[in-house]
Design a protein around this motif. Structure first.
Motif, PDB file in Angstrom:
ATOM      1  N   VAL A 199       0.852  -1.195   0.000  1.00  0.00           N
ATOM      2  CA  VAL A 199       0.000   0.000   0.000  1.00  0.00           C
ATOM      3  C   VAL A 199       0.884   1.240   0.000  1.00  0.00           C
ATOM      4  O   VAL A 199       1.848   1.332   0.761  1.00  0.00           O
ATOM      5  N   LYS A 200       0.595   2.178  -0.891  1.00  0.00           N
ATOM      6  CA  LYS A 200       1.298   3.460  -0.942  1.00  0.00           C
ATOM      7  C   LYS A 200       0.273   4.590  -0.949  1.00  0.00           C
ATOM      8  O   LYS A 200      -0.668   4.571  -1.745  1.00  0.00           O
ATOM      9  N   LYS A 201       0.452   5.519  -0.018  1.00  0.00           N
ATOM     10  CA  LYS A 201      -0.445   6.670   0.084  1.00  0.00           C
ATOM     11  C   LYS A 201      -1.904   6.223   0.223  1.00  0.00           C
ATOM     12  O   LYS A 201      -2.815   6.807  -0.379  1.00  0.00           O
ATOM     13  N   GLY A 202      -2.102   5.164   0.983  1.00  0.00           N
ATOM     14  CA  GLY A 202      -3.451   4.682   1.262  1.00  0.00           C
ATOM     15  C   GLY A 202      -4.090   3.866   0.162  1.00  0.00           C
ATOM     16  O   GLY A 202      -5.247   3.445   0.296  1.00  0.00           O
ATOM     17  N   LYS A 203      -3.359   3.593  -0.916  1.00  0.00           N
ATOM     18  CA  LYS A 203      -3.931   2.843  -2.035  1.00  0.00           C
ATOM     19  C   LYS A 203      -3.143   1.564  -2.274  1.00  0.00           C
ATOM     20  O   LYS A 203      -1.920   1.540  -2.152  1.00  0.00           O
ATOM     21  N   LEU A 204      -3.873   0.505  -2.644  1.00  0.00           N
ATOM     22  CA  LEU A 204      -3.215  -0.748  -2.997  1.00  0.00           C
ATOM     23  C   LEU A 204      -2.354  -0.545  -4.243  1.00  0.00           C
ATOM     24  O   LEU A 204      -2.744   0.165  -5.180  1.00  0.00           O
ATOM     25  N   ARG A 205      -1.196  -1.193  -4.249  1.00  0.00           N
ATOM     26  CA  ARG A 205      -0.276  -1.029  -5.377  1.00  0.00           C
ATOM     27  C   ARG A 205      -0.471  -2.128  -6.417  1.00  0.00           C
ATOM     28  O   ARG A 205      -0.565  -3.312  -6.102  1.00  0.00           O
ATOM     29  N   TYR A 206      -0.516  -1.692  -7.653  1.00  0.00           N
ATOM     30  CA  TYR A 206      -0.536  -2.584  -8.813  1.00  0.00           C
ATOM     31  C   TYR A 206       0.555  -2.104  -9.765  1.00  0.00           C
ATOM     32  O   TYR A 206       0.674  -0.901 -10.008  1.00  0.00           O
ATOM     33  N   VAL A 207       1.335  -3.040 -10.314  1.00  0.00           N
ATOM     34  CA  VAL A 207       2.340  -2.617 -11.283  1.00  0.00           C
ATOM     35  C   VAL A 207       1.650  -2.347 -12.612  1.00  0.00           C
ATOM     36  O   VAL A 207       0.669  -3.010 -12.979  1.00  0.00           O
ATOM     37  N   ALA A 208       2.160  -1.367 -13.325  1.00  0.00           N
ATOM     38  CA  ALA A 208       1.579  -0.988 -14.605  1.00  0.00           C
ATOM     39  C   ALA A 208       1.962  -2.003 -15.684  1.00  0.00           C
ATOM     40  O   ALA A 208       2.974  -2.694 -15.592  1.00  0.00           O
ATOM     41  N   ASN A 209       1.106  -2.068 -16.709  1.00  0.00           N
ATOM     42  CA  ASN A 209       1.400  -2.896 -17.879  1.00  0.00           C
ATOM     43  C   ASN A 209       2.205  -2.057 -18.867  1.00  0.00           C
ATOM     44  O   ASN A 209       1.666  -1.179 -19.536  1.00  0.00           O
ATOM     45  N   ILE A 210       3.500  -2.316 -18.902  1.00  0.00           N
ATOM     46  CA  ILE A 210       4.369  -1.594 -19.831  1.00  0.00           C
ATOM     47  C   ILE A 210       4.390  -2.354 -21.149  1.00  0.00           C
ATOM     48  O   ILE A 210       4.864  -3.491 -21.213  1.00  0.00           O
ATOM     49  N   PHE A 211       3.876  -1.753 -22.203  1.00  0.00           N
ATOM     50  CA  PHE A 211       3.804  -2.435 -23.495  1.00  0.00           C
ATOM     51  C   PHE A 211       5.164  -3.041 -23.861  1.00  0.00           C
ATOM     52  O   PHE A 211       6.192  -2.384 -23.719  1.00  0.00           O
ATOM     53  N   TYR A 226       9.217   0.035 -14.806  1.00  0.00           N
ATOM     54  CA  TYR A 226       7.916  -0.320 -14.241  1.00  0.00           C
ATOM     55  C   TYR A 226       7.345   0.730 -13.294  1.00  0.00           C
ATOM     56  O   TYR A 226       6.138   0.752 -13.050  1.00  0.00           O
ATOM     57  N   LYS A 227       8.167   1.636 -12.785  1.00  0.00           N
ATOM     58  CA  LYS A 227       7.659   2.697 -11.908  1.00  0.00           C
ATOM     59  C   LYS A 227       7.406   4.019 -12.634  1.00  0.00           C
ATOM     60  O   LYS A 227       6.863   4.956 -12.051  1.00  0.00           O
ATOM     61  N   VAL A 228       7.789   4.079 -13.886  1.00  0.00           N
ATOM     62  CA  VAL A 228       7.662   5.338 -14.627  1.00  0.00           C
ATOM     63  C   VAL A 228       6.204   5.808 -14.714  1.00  0.00           C
ATOM     64  O   VAL A 228       5.922   7.002 -14.532  1.00  0.00           O
ATOM     65  N   PRO A 229       5.216   4.915 -14.981  1.00  0.00           N
ATOM     66  CA  PRO A 229       3.825   5.389 -15.011  1.00  0.00           C
ATOM     67  C   PRO A 229       3.353   5.986 -13.695  1.00  0.00           C
ATOM     68  O   PRO A 229       2.360   6.727 -13.674  1.00  0.00           O
ATOM     69  N   ASP A 230       4.040   5.690 -12.590  1.00  0.00           N
ATOM     70  CA  ASP A 230       3.689   6.273 -11.291  1.00  0.00           C
ATOM     71  C   ASP A 230       4.419   7.584 -11.027  1.00  0.00           C
ATOM     72  O   ASP A 230       4.360   8.125  -9.916  1.00  0.00           O
ATOM     73  N   GLY A 231       5.113   8.087 -12.040  1.00  0.00           N
ATOM     74  CA  GLY A 231       5.827   9.350 -11.882  1.00  0.00           C
ATOM     75  C   GLY A 231       7.221   9.218 -11.311  1.00  0.00           C
ATOM     76  O   GLY A 231       7.845  10.236 -10.981  1.00  0.00           O
ATOM     77  N   LYS A 232       7.725   8.004 -11.199  1.00  0.00           N
ATOM     78  CA  LYS A 232       9.067   7.778 -10.660  1.00  0.00           C
ATOM     79  C   LYS A 232      10.085   7.751 -11.793  1.00  0.00           C
ATOM     80  O   LYS A 232       9.753   7.453 -12.944  1.00  0.00           O
ATOM     81  N   PRO A 233      11.363   8.035 -11.488  1.00  0.00           N
ATOM     82  CA  PRO A 233      12.398   7.943 -12.526  1.00  0.00           C
ATOM     83  C   PRO A 233      12.715   6.496 -12.862  1.00  0.00           C
ATOM     84  O   PRO A 233      12.351   5.569 -12.115  1.00  0.00           O
ATOM     85  N   GLU A 234      13.372   6.281 -13.968  1.00  0.00           N
ATOM     86  CA  GLU A 234      13.813   4.940 -14.336  1.00  0.00           C
ATOM     87  C   GLU A 234      14.813   4.419 -13.312  1.00  0.00           C
ATOM     88  O   GLU A 234      15.634   5.178 -12.780  1.00  0.00           O
ATOM     89  N   ASN A 235      14.736   3.126 -13.013  1.00  0.00           N
ATOM     90  CA  ASN A 235      15.716   2.512 -12.123  1.00  0.00           C
ATOM     91  C   ASN A 235      17.058   2.371 -12.822  1.00  0.00           C
ATOM     92  O   ASN A 235      17.133   2.292 -14.049  1.00  0.00           O
ATOM     93  N   GLN A 236      18.105   2.338 -12.024  1.00  0.00           N
ATOM     94  CA  GLN A 236      19.459   2.209 -12.528  1.00  0.00           C
ATOM     95  C   GLN A 236      20.000   0.814 -12.192  1.00  0.00           C
ATOM     96  O   GLN A 236      19.412   0.081 -11.393  1.00  0.00           O
ATOM     97  N   PHE A 237      21.152   0.477 -12.773  1.00  0.00           N
ATOM     98  CA  PHE A 237      21.727  -0.844 -12.564  1.00  0.00           C
ATOM     99  C   PHE A 237      23.244  -0.756 -12.439  1.00  0.00           C
ATOM    100  O   PHE A 237      23.885   0.106 -13.046  1.00  0.00           O
ATOM    101  N   GLY A 238      23.779  -1.658 -11.631  1.00  0.00           N
ATOM    102  CA  GLY A 238      25.215  -1.786 -11.557  1.00  0.00           C
ATOM    103  C   GLY A 238      25.739  -2.625 -12.706  1.00  0.00           C
ATOM    104  O   GLY A 238      24.984  -3.241 -13.454  1.00  0.00           O
ATOM    105  N   PHE A 239      27.044  -2.641 -12.861  1.00  0.00           N
ATOM    106  CA  PHE A 239      27.723  -3.466 -13.866  1.00  0.00           C
ATOM    107  C   PHE A 239      27.209  -3.219 -15.285  1.00  0.00           C
ATOM    108  O   PHE A 239      27.083  -4.143 -16.094  1.00  0.00           O
ATOM    109  N   ASN A 240      26.894  -1.952 -15.554  1.00  0.00           N
ATOM    110  CA  ASN A 240      26.466  -1.561 -16.896  1.00  0.00           C
ATOM    111  C   ASN A 240      25.242  -2.359 -17.355  1.00  0.00           C
ATOM    112  O   ASN A 240      25.107  -2.706 -18.536  1.00  0.00           O
ATOM    113  N   SER A 241      24.339  -2.656 -16.413  1.00  0.00           N
ATOM    114  CA  SER A 241      23.084  -3.375 -16.682  1.00  0.00           C
ATOM    115  C   SER A 241      23.308  -4.814 -17.150  1.00  0.00           C
ATOM    116  O   SER A 241      22.400  -5.437 -17.712  1.00  0.00           O
ATOM    117  N   GLU A 242      24.485  -5.363 -16.916  1.00  0.00           N
ATOM    118  CA  GLU A 242      24.778  -6.727 -17.337  1.00  0.00           C
ATOM    119  C   GLU A 242      24.503  -7.710 -16.194  1.00  0.00           C
ATOM    120  O   GLU A 242      24.705  -7.391 -15.025  1.00  0.00           O
TER     121      GLU A 242
END
Length: 343
Positions: free
Chosen positions: A131-143, A251-267
């Protein structure tokens, strides 16, 4: 000092020789118990639903095949034991000296959207919907994806310590058990406990926190025999690993969050690297259970971890479940959950 865990007999290869070998005992396969209302059976465990699905009070509690309530976070062992009684022999549980099977608690089935998770700050750590901000969380469907693209869950008896800084990424843990993506073909159920073969790991950095994503496959999957490393996934399932990185990035971008980052050059790192990370998070969990680490709000009550000062009785565990609301009818889900997002 005596170690905290009892690991599965015959399933401890030299690769994991530093793991401790004493402590809680895996609930073994036993004679079938009568079906109970609102209970679902898993390999070694049963789950009991309380509250109404799709509501903030919904919980999935765990119990052994003998009916004793447990914490999936603390009482289910790290290492998986072989099925017995005509299912899987102990010899087949370990394919070779460099392979060991880990338990995975499935939180979210593939193609579903509800963000279910082990409630680390609640007694007995049931699965609940975040739950975030009083609402149940659902992940968005990213095409072009619908919900999660694998069965998603956690390895029990691990903990990403928020006070531990990873030497490679310079980020601290996210205060949760380590996450697993099961690439198997079966669509699992929330609360199902499966044995997974580790193939590799992705170093995701979520808003500055280290959030490792173990890549594995259900040991019972038809493809488990031919998928033995991360390169096997890349060769036999072209595009799957790339889709995994894209999913976690956006997956968090539709919620207004920035893109997640990764270590090891995303490998993706290989299986041996992944097992070392799992070992490290297991040691952090052991320190947590022996009160050698700041709990950071984590609920550590358990029913079977020897030498843990936080152990509770079976009666206390039952009282926790009895205090939860009874199972109710599932509530409707907003049609917005099925919306496709193009990012």
């Amino acid at each position: 000092m005596s170690p905290l865990l009892r690991l599965a007999t015959g399933a401890l290869p030299t690769l994991l020789g530093t793991f401790s070998a004493c402590g809680n005992r895996l609930a073994r396969q036993s004679a079938a118990v009568p079906h109970l209302l609102n209970c679902r059976k898993t390999m070694h465990y049963q789950t009991e639903e309380r509250g109404s699905p799709n509501s903030p009070d919904y919980r999935i509690y765990f119990k052994t095949s003998e009916g004793k309530y447990i914490s999936p976070f603390h009482d289910i062992p790290l290492l998986a034991e072989a099925e017995k009684d005509g299912h899987m022999s102990a010899k087949r549980a370990k394919k070779n000296e460099s392979e060991v099977l880990f338990n995975m608690v499935v939180e979210v089935p593939r193609w579903s959207n509800a963000k279910m998770e082990i409630a680390t700050k609640e007694r007995l750590n049931p699965i609940k919907q975040d739950v975030k901000k009083g609402k149940l969380r659902y992940v968005a469907n990213i095409f072009p994806h619908k919900g999660y693209i694998w069965n998603y869950g956690a390895i029990p008896q691990t903990w990403e310590d928020p006070n531990h800084k990873d030497k490679d990424t310079d980020c601290c843990g996210d205060n949760d058990p380590i996450d697993v993506c099961d690439l198997g073909s079966q669509v699992c159920s929330p609360g199902q406990v499966i044995r997974v073969k580790v193939l590799g790991i992705l170093a995701m950095i979520d808003e500055g926190e280290m959030d490792w994503k173990v890549i594995g496959i259900n040991a019972e999957d038809p493809d488990a025999q031919k998928l033995n490393c991360i390169d096997d996934v890349r060769k036999s399932r072209p595009g799957h690993l790339e889709a995994t990185v894209e999913w976690f990035k956006k997956y968090k971008v539709p919620d207004g969050k920035p893109e997640n980052q990764f270590g090891f050059n995303s490998e993706f790192k290989d299986k041996d690297f992944a097992v070392e990370i799992i070992k490290s998070t297991h040691e952090h969990w052991r320190a947590l259970m022996q009160k050698k680490s700041n709990s950071e709000g984590i609920e550590c009550k358990n029913v079977s971890c020897c030498e843990s000062p936080l152990q509770c009785s079976s009666d206390e565990a039952r009282d926790v479940v009895d205090s939860a609301p009874p199972k109710g009818q599932a509530l409707p889900v907003s049609s917005q959950v099925d919306k496709w997002h193009f990012v």
